[in-house]
Design a protein around this motif. Structure first.
Motif, PDB file in Angstrom:
ATOM      1  N   ALA A  22      76.589 -47.672  44.651  1.00 26.08           N
ATOM      2  CA  ALA A  22      77.930 -48.242  44.722  1.00 26.08           C
ATOM      3  C   ALA A  22      78.215 -49.193  43.559  1.00 26.08           C
ATOM      4  CB  ALA A  22      78.108 -48.966  46.049  1.00 26.08           C
ATOM      5  N   THR A  23      77.176 -49.779  42.994  1.00 21.41           N
ATOM      6  CA  THR A  23      77.358 -50.723  41.893  1.00 21.41           C
ATOM      7  C   THR A  23      76.507 -50.283  40.708  1.00 21.41           C
ATOM      8  OG1 THR A  23      75.514 -52.141  42.548  1.00 21.41           O
ATOM      9  CG2 THR A  23      77.662 -52.613  43.546  1.00 21.41           C
ATOM     10  N   CYS A  62      80.014 -45.343  34.310  1.00 22.67           N
ATOM     11  CA  CYS A  62      81.105 -46.128  33.741  1.00 22.67           C
ATOM     12  C   CYS A  62      81.667 -45.489  32.471  1.00 22.67           C
ATOM     13  CB  CYS A  62      80.625 -47.553  33.457  1.00 22.67           C
ATOM     14  SG  CYS A  62      80.264 -48.486  34.954  1.00 22.67           S
ATOM     15  N   ASN A  67      87.034 -46.389  35.696  1.00 27.86           N
ATOM     16  CA  ASN A  67      87.633 -46.995  36.889  1.00 27.86           C
ATOM     17  C   ASN A  67      86.680 -46.992  38.077  1.00 27.86           C
ATOM     18  OD1 ASN A  67      90.095 -47.458  35.546  1.00 27.86           O
ATOM     19  ND2 ASN A  67      90.703 -45.339  35.918  1.00 27.86           N
ATOM     20  N   ALA A  68      85.430 -46.556  37.893  1.00 29.83           N
ATOM     21  CA  ALA A  68      84.465 -46.525  38.995  1.00 29.83           C
ATOM     22  C   ALA A  68      84.169 -47.935  39.478  1.00 29.83           C
ATOM     23  CB  ALA A  68      83.172 -45.836  38.550  1.00 29.83           C
ATOM     24  N   ASN A  69      83.691 -48.038  40.704  1.00 31.01           N
ATOM     25  CA  ASN A  69      83.369 -49.321  41.311  1.00 31.01           C
ATOM     26  C   ASN A  69      82.339 -50.058  40.463  1.00 31.01           C
ATOM     27  OD1 ASN A  69      83.187 -51.427  43.139  1.00 31.01           O
ATOM     28  ND2 ASN A  69      81.716 -50.354  44.443  1.00 31.01           N
ATOM     29  N   GLY A  70      82.628 -51.288  40.070  1.00 30.89           N
ATOM     30  CA  GLY A  70      81.707 -52.093  39.309  1.00 30.89           C
ATOM     31  C   GLY A  70      81.824 -51.952  37.801  1.00 30.89           C
ATOM     32  N   CYS A  71      82.679 -51.046  37.334  1.00 32.17           N
ATOM     33  CA  CYS A  71      82.873 -50.856  35.894  1.00 32.17           C
ATOM     34  C   CYS A  71      84.040 -51.701  35.429  1.00 32.17           C
ATOM     35  CB  CYS A  71      83.139 -49.376  35.592  1.00 32.17           C
ATOM     36  SG  CYS A  71      81.786 -48.306  36.058  1.00 32.17           S
ATOM     37  N   TYR A  72      83.880 -52.310  34.275  1.00 34.39           N
ATOM     38  CA  TYR A  72      84.942 -53.196  33.760  1.00 34.39           C
ATOM     39  C   TYR A  72      85.419 -52.726  32.416  1.00 34.39           C
ATOM     40  CZ  TYR A  72      82.912 -56.059  37.354  1.00 34.39           C
ATOM     41  OH  TYR A  72      82.437 -56.524  38.546  1.00 34.39           O
TER      42      TYR A  72
END
Length: 72
Positions: A22-23, A62, A67-72
């Motif tokens: 998830a992260t 990423c 836009n995946a969870n935890g990607c900036y």
């Protein structure tokens, strides 16, 4: 040379499996474990496999989906 191809294939599978977290940290941990296991199977250094697998697992999702969870 054959073991290098096996290692690359195994690390490719590790990258796919690492996307299950998830992260980025979870994906890196999964990638590191899979990379170390793949390196042991192919007769390579487990630490190197873990480093490469962890790096791939942590950043590959990423790169492919920013836009995946935890990607900036």
């Amino acid at each position: 040379m054959t073991s290098k191809f096996k290692l690359l294939g195994a690390l490719g599978v590790a990258a796919i499996l690492a996307a299950c977290g998830a992260t980025p940290g979870e994906r890196a941990a999964t990638g590191a474990l899979a990379g170390a296991a793949a390196a042991e199977v192919t007769g390579e250094d487990a630490v190197t496999g873990a480093l490469v697998g962890g790096a791939i697992g942590g950043i590959a999702p990423c790169v492919t989906n920013p836009n995946a969870n935890g990607c900036y």
